[in-house]
Design a protein around this motif. Structure first.
Motif, PDB file in Angstrom:
ATOM      1  N   ILE A  16      53.309  46.449  45.445  1.00  0.00           N
ATOM      2  CA  ILE A  16      53.763  45.132  45.919  1.00  0.00           C
ATOM      3  C   ILE A  16      53.214  44.017  45.024  1.00  0.00           C
ATOM      4  O   ILE A  16      53.953  43.101  44.624  1.00  0.00           O
ATOM      5  CB  ILE A  16      53.334  44.909  47.382  1.00  0.00           C
ATOM      6  N   GLY A  17      51.918  44.095  44.695  1.00  0.00           N
ATOM      7  CA  GLY A  17      51.322  43.092  43.815  1.00  0.00           C
ATOM      8  C   GLY A  17      52.001  43.064  42.456  1.00  0.00           C
ATOM      9  O   GLY A  17      52.264  41.990  41.893  1.00  0.00           O
ATOM     10  N   SER A  18      52.316  44.238  41.924  1.00  0.00           N
ATOM     11  CA  SER A  18      52.982  44.323  40.618  1.00  0.00           C
ATOM     12  C   SER A  18      54.378  43.720  40.665  1.00  0.00           C
ATOM     13  O   SER A  18      54.810  43.051  39.711  1.00  0.00           O
ATOM     14  CB  SER A  18      53.070  45.787  40.177  1.00  0.00           C
ATOM     15  N   LEU A  19      55.101  43.953  41.751  1.00  0.00           N
ATOM     16  CA  LEU A  19      56.435  43.372  41.894  1.00  0.00           C
ATOM     17  C   LEU A  19      56.374  41.848  41.933  1.00  0.00           C
ATOM     18  O   LEU A  19      57.237  41.172  41.360  1.00  0.00           O
ATOM     19  CB  LEU A  19      57.107  43.909  43.159  1.00  0.00           C
ATOM     20  N   VAL A  66      51.473  32.684  43.117  1.00  0.00           N
ATOM     21  CA  VAL A  66      51.987  34.054  43.245  1.00  0.00           C
ATOM     22  C   VAL A  66      51.003  35.050  42.643  1.00  0.00           C
ATOM     23  O   VAL A  66      50.741  36.114  43.219  1.00  0.00           O
ATOM     24  CB  VAL A  66      53.368  34.179  42.579  1.00  0.00           C
ATOM     25  N   GLN A  67      50.426  34.716  41.483  1.00  0.00           N
ATOM     26  CA  GLN A  67      49.472  35.624  40.847  1.00  0.00           C
ATOM     27  C   GLN A  67      48.207  35.780  41.690  1.00  0.00           C
ATOM     28  O   GLN A  67      47.670  36.890  41.811  1.00  0.00           O
ATOM     29  CB  GLN A  67      49.128  35.113  39.445  1.00  0.00           C
ATOM     30  N   VAL A  68      47.741  34.694  42.272  1.00  0.00           N
ATOM     31  CA  VAL A  68      46.579  34.776  43.165  1.00  0.00           C
ATOM     32  C   VAL A  68      46.928  35.580  44.410  1.00  0.00           C
ATOM     33  O   VAL A  68      46.110  36.377  44.891  1.00  0.00           O
ATOM     34  CB  VAL A  68      46.086  33.359  43.534  1.00  0.00           C
ATOM     35  N   SER A  69      48.136  35.403  44.931  1.00  0.00           N
ATOM     36  CA  SER A  69      48.577  36.178  46.096  1.00  0.00           C
ATOM     37  C   SER A  69      48.574  37.670  45.788  1.00  0.00           C
ATOM     38  O   SER A  69      48.180  38.495  46.622  1.00  0.00           O
ATOM     39  CB  SER A  69      49.977  35.735  46.527  1.00  0.00           C
ATOM     40  N   ALA A  70      49.023  38.035  44.580  1.00  0.00           N
ATOM     41  CA  ALA A  70      49.007  39.439  44.174  1.00  0.00           C
ATOM     42  C   ALA A  70      47.578  39.967  44.128  1.00  0.00           C
ATOM     43  O   ALA A  70      47.301  41.102  44.538  1.00  0.00           O
ATOM     44  CB  ALA A  70      49.685  39.599  42.811  1.00  0.00           C
ATOM     45  N   ALA A  71      46.652  39.133  43.643  1.00  0.00           N
ATOM     46  CA  ALA A  71      45.244  39.532  43.602  1.00  0.00           C
ATOM     47  C   ALA A  71      44.675  39.684  45.018  1.00  0.00           C
ATOM     48  O   ALA A  71      43.870  40.594  45.279  1.00  0.00           O
ATOM     49  CB  ALA A  71      44.425  38.505  42.812  1.00  0.00           C
ATOM     50  N   MET A  86      47.400  45.114  35.689  1.00  0.00           N
ATOM     51  CA  MET A  86      47.020  46.523  35.808  1.00  0.00           C
ATOM     52  C   MET A  86      45.661  46.792  35.151  1.00  0.00           C
ATOM     53  O   MET A  86      44.863  47.577  35.667  1.00  0.00           O
ATOM     54  CB  MET A  86      48.090  47.418  35.186  1.00  0.00           C
ATOM     55  N   LEU A  87      45.375  46.159  34.029  1.00  0.00           N
ATOM     56  CA  LEU A  87      44.060  46.316  33.400  1.00  0.00           C
ATOM     57  C   LEU A  87      42.953  45.826  34.334  1.00  0.00           C
ATOM     58  O   LEU A  87      41.895  46.457  34.440  1.00  0.00           O
ATOM     59  CB  LEU A  87      44.015  45.544  32.076  1.00  0.00           C
ATOM     60  N   GLY A  88      43.197  44.706  34.995  1.00  0.00           N
ATOM     61  CA  GLY A  88      42.212  44.185  35.942  1.00  0.00           C
ATOM     62  C   GLY A  88      41.969  45.150  37.089  1.00  0.00           C
ATOM     63  O   GLY A  88      40.819  45.380  37.498  1.00  0.00           O
ATOM     64  N   ILE A  89      43.028  45.739  37.620  1.00  0.00           N
ATOM     65  CA  ILE A  89      42.907  46.701  38.718  1.00  0.00           C
ATOM     66  C   ILE A  89      42.184  47.963  38.271  1.00  0.00           C
ATOM     67  O   ILE A  89      41.298  48.472  38.966  1.00  0.00           O
ATOM     68  CB  ILE A  89      44.306  47.057  39.266  1.00  0.00           C
ATOM     69  N   ILE A  90      42.536  48.476  37.093  1.00  0.00           N
ATOM     70  CA  ILE A  90      41.905  49.701  36.589  1.00  0.00           C
ATOM     71  C   ILE A  90      40.401  49.499  36.417  1.00  0.00           C
ATOM     72  O   ILE A  90      39.597  50.369  36.776  1.00  0.00           O
ATOM     73  CB  ILE A  90      42.556  50.134  35.254  1.00  0.00           C
ATOM     74  N   ALA A  91      40.011  48.346  35.886  1.00  0.00           N
ATOM     75  CA  ALA A  91      38.587  48.056  35.720  1.00  0.00           C
ATOM     76  C   ALA A  91      37.882  47.967  37.072  1.00  0.00           C
ATOM     77  O   ALA A  91      36.774  48.489  37.244  1.00  0.00           O
ATOM     78  CB  ALA A  91      38.404  46.763  34.931  1.00  0.00           C
ATOM     79  N   LEU A  92      38.518  47.306  38.037  1.00  0.00           N
ATOM     80  CA  LEU A  92      37.916  47.168  39.374  1.00  0.00           C
ATOM     81  C   LEU A  92      37.777  48.512  40.068  1.00  0.00           C
ATOM     82  O   LEU A  92      36.773  48.791  40.719  1.00  0.00           O
ATOM     83  CB  LEU A  92      38.779  46.251  40.241  1.00  0.00           C
ATOM     84  N   ASP A  93      38.803  49.340  39.940  1.00  0.00           N
ATOM     85  CA  ASP A  93      38.833  50.620  40.639  1.00  0.00           C
ATOM     86  C   ASP A  93      38.064  51.702  39.886  1.00  0.00           C
ATOM     87  O   ASP A  93      37.889  52.807  40.399  1.00  0.00           O
ATOM     88  CB  ASP A  93      40.291  51.070  40.825  1.00  0.00           C
ATOM     89  N   GLY A  94      37.623  51.381  38.661  1.00  0.00           N
ATOM     90  CA  GLY A  94      36.926  52.367  37.845  1.00  0.00           C
ATOM     91  C   GLY A  94      35.605  51.880  37.312  1.00  0.00           C
ATOM     92  O   GLY A  94      34.543  52.163  37.846  1.00  0.00           O
ATOM     93  N   ALA A  95      35.657  51.096  36.227  1.00  0.00           N
ATOM     94  CA  ALA A  95      34.447  50.689  35.523  1.00  0.00           C
ATOM     95  C   ALA A  95      33.500  49.842  36.371  1.00  0.00           C
ATOM     96  O   ALA A  95      32.286  49.856  36.158  1.00  0.00           O
ATOM     97  CB  ALA A  95      34.825  49.916  34.247  1.00  0.00           C
ATOM     98  N   PHE A  96      34.052  49.091  37.337  1.00  0.00           N
ATOM     99  CA  PHE A  96      33.204  48.243  38.169  1.00  0.00           C
ATOM    100  C   PHE A  96      32.626  48.977  39.384  1.00  0.00           C
ATOM    101  O   PHE A  96      31.876  48.389  40.157  1.00  0.00           O
ATOM    102  CB  PHE A  96      33.988  47.018  38.660  1.00  0.00           C
TER     103      PHE A  96
END
Length: 305
Positions: free
Chosen positions: A66-69, A96-101, A215-225
């Motif tokens: 949903i966020g990506s859409l 909209v970008q903040v809402s996706a976040a 997607m890079l932000g999500i991957i970092a949050l869900d992984g490296a962070f």
């Protein structure tokens, strides 16, 4: 990568037919109109295998979709305005970008806290701080990757290097979901670069660049962070070091000059390199080198921490 390679040629023809093209301006480098719409191939190239390979459909996956859409949709509107020589308002795009976040945070992808070195004790941040840091990170990375998209092959290449770094981090940390998302991102960026290398045959526009940044932000949050220490918190920051540090400089400069921070100009690193005498290909390769060095530093720091 195959999905992107297959979809871009028909999307390019469709963009030409619809006059959905990026026209040259005094700020831009290209001399001829370049078709948009690579963002659709990039989005589908990620989402189709992501949905097929994810074993369990859960609220996290739904939030990402949903966020990506939302990111793709507002980016497409922004790109459409640009093809007409108009500027889309920064406020609705930001909202909209903040809402996706916020959606990403609501499904459990967040900056939860950090562990204390040597003791192993985990410090959990209060919810308001988790919320604030998560929104700032996702929105920030979404924005800086978009700001980096100024030369043929630049944003896609830097994103591929960053995604590869996050893939290595996820493998080392034993995080298969983050590793899968990172390797998918590498695939779509490499497929896109086939058509975006100088001279570019197609652009991904704001829609594609913000989606990749999201997607890079999500991957970092869900992984490296996840379970980071005070030191290893720098790992994802260095992995995305070039766009992050460059855009911090750009925002500060624009603010001090009294300019809107969202107003596009020629203050980014790639434009500065051009003004110093490098040609576009040299500037892109130089930034690739800096990005690779920061990414290598990121991996070394992770292994030592």
């Amino acid at each position: 990568m195959i999905i992107v390679l297959v979809l871009i040629p028909p999307l390019r023809r469709l963009a030409v037919r619809m006059d959905f093209v990026d026209r040259p301006t005094s700020r831009k480098i290209h001399k001829e109109p370049v078709p948009h719409l690579a963002s659709i191939a990039i989005f589908l190239g990620f989402m189709i295998p992501y949905v097929l390979l994810t074993k369990h459909w859960d609220k996290e996956m739904l939030g990402i979709v949903i966020g990506s859409l939302l990111i793709l949709g507002i980016g497409m509107i922004d790109d459409w305005y640009k093809t007409k020589g108009k500027d889309f308002g920064a406020l609705p795009k930001t909202l909209v970008q903040v809402s996706a976040a916020v959606i990403v945070y609501s499904v459990g992808i967040s900056f939860e806290g950090m562990s204390v070195p040597f003791s192993g004790h985990m410090i959990i941040f209060p919810e308001w701080l988790q919320f604030l840091l998560t929104i700032l990170w996702v929105f920030g990375v979404t924005t800086v990757i978009n700001f980096m998209d100024g030369l043929d092959g630049l944003s896609g290449g830097v994103a591929a290097i960053s995604a590869f770094t996050l893939f290595i981090v996820a493998i080392v940390k034993g995080q298969p979901q983050s590793a899968m998302m990172a390797i998918l991102l590498i695939g779509i960026t490499l497929g896109y670069l086939k058509y975006n290398k100088p001279p570019a045959k197609i652009y991904m526009g704001d829609a594609g660049a913000t989606f990749i940044g999201f997607m890079l932000g999500i991957i970092a949050l869900d992984g490296a962070f996840k379970q980071v220490t005070v030191i290893s918190i720098l790992v994802p920051v260095l992995a995305l070091g070039v766009p992050i540090f460059d855009n911090i400089y750009v925002v500060i400069k624009r603010y001090l000059n009294g300019q809107p921070v969202y107003k596009a100009d020629r203050s980014q690193l790639h434009y500065r390199l051009l003004s110093w005498g490098l040609n576009p290909k040299q500037a892109v390769l130089f930034i690739y080198l800096i990005s690779a060095c920061l990414s290598l530093s990121s991996i070394i720091l992770m292994l030592l921490s």
